[in-house]
Design an enzyme around this catalytic site. Sequence first.
Site, PDB file in Angstrom:
ATOM      1  N   SER A   1      -6.850  -0.916  10.633  1.00  0.00           N
ATOM      2  CA  SER A   1      -7.426  -2.120  10.033  1.00  0.00           C
ATOM      3  C   SER A   1      -8.795  -2.444  10.599  1.00  0.00           C
ATOM      4  O   SER A   1      -9.099  -2.143  11.759  1.00  0.00           O
ATOM      5  CB  SER A   1      -6.475  -3.283  10.316  1.00  0.00           C
ATOM      6  OG  SER A   1      -7.092  -4.516  10.027  1.00  0.00           O
TER       7      SER A   1
ATOM      8  N   ASP B   1     -11.862 -16.735  10.960  1.00  0.00           N
ATOM      9  CA  ASP B   1     -12.483 -15.977   9.858  1.00  0.00           C
ATOM     10  C   ASP B   1     -13.934 -15.636  10.192  1.00  0.00           C
ATOM     11  O   ASP B   1     -14.771 -16.538  10.285  1.00  0.00           O
ATOM     12  CB  ASP B   1     -12.480 -16.818   8.567  1.00  0.00           C
ATOM     13  CG  ASP B   1     -11.251 -16.594   7.720  1.00  0.00           C
ATOM     14  OD1 ASP B   1     -10.531 -15.607   7.961  1.00  0.00           O
ATOM     15  OD2 ASP B   1     -11.017 -17.408   6.810  1.00  0.00           O
TER      16      ASP B   1
ATOM     17  N   ILE C   1      11.952   1.893  11.808  1.00  0.00           N
ATOM     18  CA  ILE C   1      11.398   3.045  12.543  1.00  0.00           C
ATOM     19  C   ILE C   1      11.598   2.918  14.055  1.00  0.00           C
ATOM     20  O   ILE C   1      11.408   3.879  14.781  1.00  0.00           O
ATOM     21  CB  ILE C   1       9.908   3.324  12.216  1.00  0.00           C
ATOM     22  CG1 ILE C   1       9.015   2.153  12.616  1.00  0.00           C
ATOM     23  CG2 ILE C   1       9.714   3.675  10.748  1.00  0.00           C
ATOM     24  CD1 ILE C   1       7.546   2.549  12.716  1.00  0.00           C
TER      25      ILE C   1
ATOM     26  N   SER D   1       1.743  -7.253   9.420  1.00  0.00           N
ATOM     27  CA  SER D   1       0.309  -7.202   9.124  1.00  0.00           C
ATOM     28  C   SER D   1      -0.346  -8.555   8.843  1.00  0.00           C
ATOM     29  O   SER D   1      -1.383  -8.608   8.186  1.00  0.00           O
ATOM     30  CB  SER D   1       0.067  -6.262   7.939  1.00  0.00           C
ATOM     31  OG  SER D   1       0.717  -6.780   6.804  1.00  0.00           O
TER      32      SER D   1
ATOM     33  N   LYS E   1      -2.891  -2.626  16.338  1.00  0.00           N
ATOM     34  CA  LYS E   1      -3.387  -1.445  15.602  1.00  0.00           C
ATOM     35  C   LYS E   1      -4.273  -0.586  16.504  1.00  0.00           C
ATOM     36  O   LYS E   1      -4.240   0.646  16.428  1.00  0.00           O
ATOM     37  CB  LYS E   1      -4.152  -1.892  14.354  1.00  0.00           C
ATOM     38  CG  LYS E   1      -3.264  -2.533  13.298  1.00  0.00           C
ATOM     39  CD  LYS E   1      -2.703  -1.507  12.331  1.00  0.00           C
ATOM     40  CE  LYS E   1      -1.624  -2.068  11.442  1.00  0.00           C
ATOM     41  NZ  LYS E   1      -1.290  -1.237  10.304  1.00  0.00           N
TER      42      LYS E   1
ATOM     43  N   ASN F   1      12.348  -0.729   6.328  1.00  0.00           N
ATOM     44  CA  ASN F   1      13.454  -1.637   6.692  1.00  0.00           C
ATOM     45  C   ASN F   1      13.605  -2.788   5.701  1.00  0.00           C
ATOM     46  O   ASN F   1      14.488  -3.628   5.835  1.00  0.00           O
ATOM     47  CB  ASN F   1      13.288  -2.176   8.125  1.00  0.00           C
ATOM     48  CG  ASN F   1      12.057  -3.048   8.299  1.00  0.00           C
ATOM     49  OD1 ASN F   1      11.371  -3.365   7.321  1.00  0.00           O
ATOM     50  ND2 ASN F   1      11.783  -3.446   9.525  1.00  0.00           N
TER      51      ASN F   1
ATOM     52  N   ALA G   1       4.366  -1.642   9.465  1.00  0.00           N
ATOM     53  CA  ALA G   1       3.938  -2.538  10.534  1.00  0.00           C
ATOM     54  C   ALA G   1       3.852  -3.965  10.011  1.00  0.00           C
ATOM     55  O   ALA G   1       3.681  -4.185   8.807  1.00  0.00           O
ATOM     56  CB  ALA G   1       2.568  -2.099  11.057  1.00  0.00           C
TER      57      ALA G   1
ATOM     58  N   TYR H   1      -2.483  -8.830  15.997  1.00  0.00           N
ATOM     59  CA  TYR H   1      -2.340  -7.824  14.932  1.00  0.00           C
ATOM     60  C   TYR H   1      -3.368  -6.708  15.122  1.00  0.00           C
ATOM     61  O   TYR H   1      -3.017  -5.518  15.195  1.00  0.00           O
ATOM     62  CB  TYR H   1      -2.514  -8.488  13.551  1.00  0.00           C
ATOM     63  CG  TYR H   1      -2.742  -7.500  12.445  1.00  0.00           C
ATOM     64  CD1 TYR H   1      -1.765  -6.580  12.098  1.00  0.00           C
ATOM     65  CD2 TYR H   1      -3.956  -7.459  11.752  1.00  0.00           C
ATOM     66  CE1 TYR H   1      -1.989  -5.645  11.094  1.00  0.00           C
ATOM     67  CE2 TYR H   1      -4.187  -6.543  10.752  1.00  0.00           C
ATOM     68  CZ  TYR H   1      -3.198  -5.638  10.430  1.00  0.00           C
ATOM     69  OH  TYR H   1      -3.427  -4.715   9.449  1.00  0.00           O
TER      70      TYR H   1
ATOM     71  N   ILE I   1       0.843  -1.204   0.000  1.00  0.00           N
ATOM     72  CA  ILE I   1       0.000   0.000   0.000  1.00  0.00           C
ATOM     73  C   ILE I   1       0.880   1.257   0.000  1.00  0.00           C
ATOM     74  O   ILE I   1       0.601   2.226  -0.699  1.00  0.00           O
ATOM     75  CB  ILE I   1      -0.979  -0.007   1.195  1.00  0.00           C
ATOM     76  CG1 ILE I   1      -1.774  -1.328   1.210  1.00  0.00           C
ATOM     77  CG2 ILE I   1      -1.949   1.176   1.112  1.00  0.00           C
ATOM     78  CD1 ILE I   1      -2.599  -1.567   2.459  1.00  0.00           C
TER      79      ILE I   1
HETATM   80  N1  UFG Z   1      -9.609 -17.334   1.434  1.00  0.00           N
HETATM   81  C1  UFG Z   1      -9.838 -18.548   0.835  1.00  0.00           C
HETATM   82  N2  UFG Z   1      -8.774 -19.183   0.263  1.00  0.00           N
HETATM   83  C2  UFG Z   1      -7.501 -18.678   0.271  1.00  0.00           C
HETATM   84  C3  UFG Z   1      -7.279 -17.423   0.886  1.00  0.00           C
HETATM   85  C4  UFG Z   1      -8.365 -16.773   1.458  1.00  0.00           C
HETATM   86  O1  UFG Z   1     -10.967 -19.071   0.802  1.00  0.00           O
HETATM   87  O2  UFG Z   1      -6.590 -19.324  -0.246  1.00  0.00           O
HETATM   88  C5  UFG Z   1     -10.756 -16.633   2.032  1.00  0.00           C
HETATM   89  C6  UFG Z   1     -10.583 -16.362   3.511  1.00  0.00           C
HETATM   90  O3  UFG Z   1     -11.025 -17.465   4.267  1.00  0.00           O
HETATM   91  C7  UFG Z   1     -11.461 -15.124   3.694  1.00  0.00           C
HETATM   92  C8  UFG Z   1     -11.327 -14.385   2.362  1.00  0.00           C
HETATM   93  O4  UFG Z   1     -10.842 -15.353   1.438  1.00  0.00           O
HETATM   94  O5  UFG Z   1     -12.781 -15.501   3.880  1.00  0.00           O
HETATM   95  C9  UFG Z   1     -10.365 -13.226   2.406  1.00  0.00           C
HETATM   96  O6  UFG Z   1      -9.149 -13.674   2.997  1.00  0.00           O
HETATM   97  P1  UFG Z   1      -7.828 -12.765   3.070  1.00  0.00           P
HETATM   98  O7  UFG Z   1      -6.781 -13.595   3.746  1.00  0.00           O
HETATM   99  O8  UFG Z   1      -7.514 -12.228   1.717  1.00  0.00           O
HETATM  100  O9  UFG Z   1      -8.257 -11.531   3.965  1.00  0.00           O
HETATM  101  P2  UFG Z   1      -8.863 -11.490   5.449  1.00  0.00           P
HETATM  102  O10 UFG Z   1     -10.312 -11.141   5.297  1.00  0.00           O
HETATM  103  O11 UFG Z   1      -8.526 -12.667   6.253  1.00  0.00           O
HETATM  104  O12 UFG Z   1      -7.991 -10.312   6.080  1.00  0.00           O
HETATM  105  C10 UFG Z   1      -8.318  -8.976   5.933  1.00  0.00           C
HETATM  106  C11 UFG Z   1      -7.029  -8.155   5.897  1.00  0.00           C
HETATM  107  C12 UFG Z   1      -6.326  -8.212   7.238  1.00  0.00           C
HETATM  108  C13 UFG Z   1      -7.281  -7.810   8.323  1.00  0.00           C
HETATM  109  C14 UFG Z   1      -8.521  -8.652   8.280  1.00  0.00           C
HETATM  110  C15 UFG Z   1      -9.524  -8.149   9.276  1.00  0.00           C
HETATM  111  O13 UFG Z   1      -6.180  -8.623   4.889  1.00  0.00           O
HETATM  112  O14 UFG Z   1      -5.239  -7.307   7.237  1.00  0.00           O
HETATM  113  O15 UFG Z   1      -9.128  -8.588   7.001  1.00  0.00           O
HETATM  114  O16 UFG Z   1     -10.274  -9.187   9.793  1.00  0.00           O
HETATM  115  F1  UFG Z   1      -6.699  -7.962   9.529  1.00  0.00           F
END
Ligand code: UFG
Length: 329
Positions: free
Chosen positions: A117, A285, A52, A77, A145, A32, A75, A141, A12
Amino acid sequence: MAVLVCGGAGYIGSHMVDELLKKGEEPIVVDNLRTGHKKAVPAAVRFYQEDIRDSGAMDKIFTENDIEAVIHFAACSLVGESMEKPLLYLNNNVYGMQVLLETMVKHGVDKIVFSSSAATYGEPQSIPIRETDPTEPTNPYGESKLIMEKMMKWVCLKHGVRYVSLRYFNVAGASEDGHIGEDHKPESHLVPIILQVPLKKREAITIYGQDYPTEDGTCVRDYVHVADLADAHMKAINYLRAGGNSDIFNLGSGNGFSVKEMIDAARKATGEDIPVISGQRRSGDPARLVASSEKAEKVLKWKAKYTDMESIIKTAWKWHKNHPNGFCK
Ligand code: UFG
């Protein structure tokens, strides 16, 4: 005067640097390179490879440059990693923020835009999520934040450093011209993982759980384009420049899309068949995370321009297709 971008070599952060340059600003980057990429930062931008948390290095950067404001992305993440290494997250994120704020106070820099976040909310009580909803993070995490936001609150009160904290939902996409994009190793986010299938780096995408209480049984998320985020940060800086009070804003497109809908959009964006495998739920999730971005719309005059998933994925695909190994050759 310059805008210091902490973590400006990351996903980002590098799009932010791009946006600052487009707007005629003078970005300076400190990173870094633990997860960032030097190649993501244009050669013309002053770059410091420093951590930092190193107060001596930060002091030097603030002494050498005429810094007006800070945008803070530096940070750790990853939710899963934070569960394994909570102290790493507290040290890097929270202590990093402490040193940054100390340096800003010492040098009289009074504006900061912070990359927060949706993880600060934890399991949502209601959808769409509003800034006034309870914040009960379910992982270190998100907790880090939230602590960082609170640090800024007290430093603002005592030292007058005003802040805007932007709580992003699911960030995706890449710059329209495809010169920068997402490159995490290992990759853990849905869109780049889906695109590894047409890139022939994996045979299928595993869907983590199809028995959620959603329309098609898969998790629903609010995907926001990285360029829209950069635009929001720019608006946040200008809001602080205009004398705006410290505040917190959600950033999302306001629409929820399921994992299956994202895979379908990727099929359309790439023109490729993308086979799926049915997998177990991933622990932690939530079924549905969708932002109310009404406040950002009203106060910052920001609205996501990318609301159609196919167009978001198209930008990511352009980047990944032309850079199958990310920033590495
Ligand atoms: N997913 C799959 N298969 C994969 C990867 C992800 O089905 O191979 C699903 C996950 O279960 C989830 C969705 O796709 O339902 C999105 O997953 P991501 O890992 O892309 O993102 P997240 O929703 O887990 O995470 C996001 C941000 C984090 C933040 C979080 C807040 O990326 O930084 O939301 O809950 F912390």
